[in-house]
Design an enzyme around this catalytic site. Structure first.
Site, PDB file in Angstrom:
ATOM      1  N   GLU A 195      -7.159  23.262   4.925  1.00  0.00           N
ATOM      2  CA  GLU A 195      -5.880  23.986   4.363  1.00  0.00           C
ATOM      3  C   GLU A 195      -5.152  23.164   3.572  1.00  0.00           C
ATOM      4  OE1 GLU A 195      -2.739  25.694   7.357  1.00  0.00           O
ATOM      5  OE2 GLU A 195      -2.177  23.557   6.785  1.00  0.00           O
ATOM      6  N   GLU A 196      -5.410  21.799   3.174  1.00  0.00           N
ATOM      7  CA  GLU A 196      -4.563  20.830   2.474  1.00  0.00           C
ATOM      8  C   GLU A 196      -5.250  20.900   0.999  1.00  0.00           C
ATOM      9  OE1 GLU A 196      -1.664  19.730   2.983  1.00  0.00           O
ATOM     10  OE2 GLU A 196      -1.470  20.114   4.946  1.00  0.00           O
TER      11      GLU A 196
ATOM     12  N   ASP B  22      -0.480  14.494   7.249  1.00  0.00           N
ATOM     13  CA  ASP B  22      -1.135  15.691   7.049  1.00  0.00           C
ATOM     14  C   ASP B  22      -2.347  15.381   6.000  1.00  0.00           C
ATOM     15  OD1 ASP B  22       0.768  15.790   5.270  1.00  0.00           O
ATOM     16  OD2 ASP B  22       1.367  17.856   5.898  1.00  0.00           O
TER      17      ASP B  22
ATOM     18  N   LEU C 299      -3.554  18.778  10.113  1.00  0.00           N
ATOM     19  CA  LEU C 299      -2.568  18.549  10.988  1.00  0.00           C
ATOM     20  C   LEU C 299      -1.751  19.917  11.028  1.00  0.00           C
ATOM     21  CD1 LEU C 299      -2.394  16.058  12.483  1.00  0.00           C
ATOM     22  CD2 LEU C 299      -0.699  15.218  10.862  1.00  0.00           C
ATOM     23  N   ASP C 300      -1.797  20.585  12.119  1.00  0.00           N
ATOM     24  CA  ASP C 300      -1.046  21.820  12.041  1.00  0.00           C
ATOM     25  C   ASP C 300       0.166  21.420  12.826  1.00  0.00           C
ATOM     26  OD1 ASP C 300      -1.145  24.855  12.604  1.00  0.00           O
ATOM     27  OD2 ASP C 300      -1.075  24.166  14.758  1.00  0.00           O
TER      28      ASP C 300
ATOM     29  N   GLU D  96      -6.863  28.262  10.721  1.00  0.00           N
ATOM     30  CA  GLU D  96      -5.896  28.394  11.926  1.00  0.00           C
ATOM     31  C   GLU D  96      -6.409  29.699  12.849  1.00  0.00           C
ATOM     32  OE1 GLU D  96      -1.975  26.550  10.417  1.00  0.00           O
ATOM     33  OE2 GLU D  96      -2.279  28.515   9.765  1.00  0.00           O
TER      34      GLU D  96
ATOM     35  N   ASP E 123      -7.746  22.604   9.666  1.00  0.00           N
ATOM     36  CA  ASP E 123      -6.320  22.428   9.426  1.00  0.00           C
ATOM     37  C   ASP E 123      -6.345  21.171   9.832  1.00  0.00           C
ATOM     38  OD1 ASP E 123      -3.532  22.159   9.350  1.00  0.00           O
ATOM     39  OD2 ASP E 123      -3.135  23.982  10.570  1.00  0.00           O
TER      40      ASP E 123
ATOM     41  N   ASP F 279       0.753  -1.030  -0.032  1.00  0.00           N
ATOM     42  CA  ASP F 279       0.049  -0.145   0.042  1.00  0.00           C
ATOM     43  C   ASP F 279       0.882   1.002  -0.155  1.00  0.00           C
ATOM     44  OD1 ASP F 279      -2.165  -1.550   0.375  1.00  0.00           O
ATOM     45  OD2 ASP F 279      -1.846  -1.579   2.371  1.00  0.00           O
TER      46      ASP F 279
HETATM   47  P1  AHG Z   1       0.974  23.689   9.253  1.00  0.00           P
HETATM   48  O1  AHG Z   1       1.792  22.597   9.923  1.00  0.00           O
HETATM   49  O2  AHG Z   1      -0.358  23.452   9.428  1.00  0.00           O
HETATM   50  O3  AHG Z   1       1.382  24.273   7.964  1.00  0.00           O
HETATM   51  O4  AHG Z   1       1.158  25.096  10.331  1.00  0.00           O
HETATM   52  C1  AHG Z   1       2.436  25.406  10.772  1.00  0.00           C
HETATM   53  C2  AHG Z   1       2.208  26.829  11.292  1.00  0.00           C
HETATM   54  C3  AHG Z   1       1.757  27.093  12.814  1.00  0.00           C
HETATM   55  O5  AHG Z   1       1.298  25.714  13.299  1.00  0.00           O
HETATM   56  C4  AHG Z   1       3.216  27.307  13.465  1.00  0.00           C
HETATM   57  O6  AHG Z   1       2.940  28.130  14.682  1.00  0.00           O
HETATM   58  C5  AHG Z   1       3.871  28.145  12.252  1.00  0.00           C
HETATM   59  O7  AHG Z   1       3.604  27.467  11.153  1.00  0.00           O
HETATM   60  C6  AHG Z   1       5.291  27.869  12.529  1.00  0.00           C
HETATM   61  O8  AHG Z   1       5.961  28.690  11.548  1.00  0.00           O
HETATM   62  P2  AHG Z   1       7.583  29.201  11.509  1.00  0.00           P
HETATM   63  O9  AHG Z   1       8.398  28.108  11.480  1.00  0.00           O
HETATM   64  O10 AHG Z   1       7.667  30.144  10.482  1.00  0.00           O
HETATM   65  O11 AHG Z   1       7.640  29.776  12.723  1.00  0.00           O
HETATM   66 MN    MN Z   2      -1.264  24.922  10.600  1.00  0.00          MN
HETATM   67 MN    MN Z   3      -1.526  22.097   8.511  1.00  0.00          MN
END
Ligand code: AHG
Ligand code: MN
Ligand code: MN
Length: 336
Positions: free
Chosen positions: A92-93, A69, A117-118, A274, A115, A63
């Site tokens: 977001e994706e 994410d 997976l943040d 977010e 979002d 698979d």
């Molecule tokens: P994601 O993983 O959904 O793309 O979000 C990441 C975001 C947030 O969660 C985080 O506070 C910020 O990006 C970090 O960004 P920097 O590395 O620029 O600080």
């Molecule tokens: Mn995020």
């Molecule tokens: Mn995300």
């Protein structure tokens, strides 16, 4: 011993608070809870990736192994599509939103944004990540498919919002506009149990949270405020997944900042997926959330699904103080 209150039980009890509630929102929140458990199971296995296979390759059973994410995105979509309570999804994706045709004779009136997976860059190093979601009532004609206008509502129109944090324990925090409650997943019984009732954010905290590595890229007023935080002997905490930083701030107080930089002149974080849902939660807990240009996040006009915003969010007194710094230093051009 206190009686355990599960998420499902709590949601159903709360339905009575809404006089004309039809149970759709209740169903939707429960479905998100189910999706969260599925995502949690996979996030927990992330460390086994070298055994199970690396994202982008086929695993031992042939698979395709997915990036987490994208996996979380798919699971949330599946759960929401099957629920029958949701007429549209934006994530977001995904470039565009997905309309979901109603299952006749029912017409669903809610749309969900998330979002999936943040903080996903943290997965490989075993640091907390989360799922953020927001729920709006559709404003387009209920007879047809939902449309873009449904997703471009201001954050102030949110009916509910929440997040799930996959941390040392997994916790789901949500609000339907009457306070904020948190539910910790008990893995032995597979249930989210009420653990944080009516969360109130402290007026101040002893930490600030910002990517200080970008300090020289921030405007002068923001640099002065950050200097002030340091002068006040505040500690710095920055996890790199906003949902984790906000969770800490919700419980312990503090302020989170993501100002404009040269790379991100409008801020980096996404307003729809977010900033709005987390601002809704923080305001419901007694906190504040504004842009670094000092507008209330929840009142920001939303023009695009993937619009970015700057943000200062957290303890009310600290956000007010940051606002005062920006007002003072932006009125003094000679200081730049
Ligand atoms: P994601 O993983 O959904 O793309 O979000 C990441 C975001 C947030 O969660 C985080 O506070 C910020 O990006 C970090 O960004 P920097 O590395 O620029 O600080
Ligand atoms: Mn995020
Ligand atoms: Mn995300």
């Amino acid at each position: 011993m206190n009686r355990i209150v599960t998420l499902d039980e709590f949601i159903i009890r709360r339905q009575k608070d809404f006089p004309f509630a039809s149970g759709e929102l209740t169903g939707l929140l429960r479905d998100i809870g189910v999706a969260a458990k599925i995502v949690n199971r996979e996030v927990n296995k992330a460390g086994l990736v070298s055994i199970l296979g690396v994202a982008g390759e086929a695993n031992a059973s042939g698979d395709d192994v997915q990036k987490l994410d994208l996996y979380a995105n798919e699971k949330l979509i599946d759960c929401l599509k099957n629920s029958g309570e949701c007429c549209g999804i934006a994530s977001e994706e995904m470039e565009d939103f997905i309309p979901i045709p109603s299952l006749a004779p029912k017409t669903s009136k809610y749309i969900v944004v998330f979002d999936p997976l943040d903080g996903s860059s943290n997965i490989d190093v075993n640091v907390s990540v989360g799922t953020i979601f927001g729920i709006y009532r559709r404003i387009s004609d209920p007879e047809g498919l939902c449309s873009l206008e449904d997703f471009l509502q201001k954050g102030a129109q949110l009916v509910a919002a929440g997040y799930v944090l996959y941390g040392t324990s997994t916790i789901l925090v949500y609000s339907t506009g009457r306070g904020v409650n948190g539910f910790t997943l008990d893995p032995t019984i597979g249930e989210f149990c009420l653990s944080h009732r009516d969360i109130k954010i402290p007026a101040r905290g002893s930490h600030y949270s910002v990517n200080q590595g970008y300090y020289l890229k921030f405007d002068v007023e923001m640099r002065r405020y950050i200097d002030h935080c340091s002068d006040m002997n505040l500690g710095l905490r920055y996890i790199g997944s906003m949902v984790s930083d906000i969770h800490r701030i919700l419980l312990k107080g503090g302020i989170f900042l993501y100002p404009n930089t040269r790379k991100y002149p409008h801020g980096k974080l996404r307003l729809v997926y977010e900033c709005n849902p987390l601002s809704f939660i923080v305001e419901q807990a007694g906190g504040k959330a504004i842009t670094c240009q000092l507008e209330r996040i929840l009142d920001m006009p939303v023009e695009q699904l993937h619009q970015r915003a700057t943000i200062a969010i957290g303890s009310p007194d600290m956000v007010d103080e940051m606002k005062a710094f920006v007002e003072r230093y932006s009125a003094a051009p000679a200081m730049r």
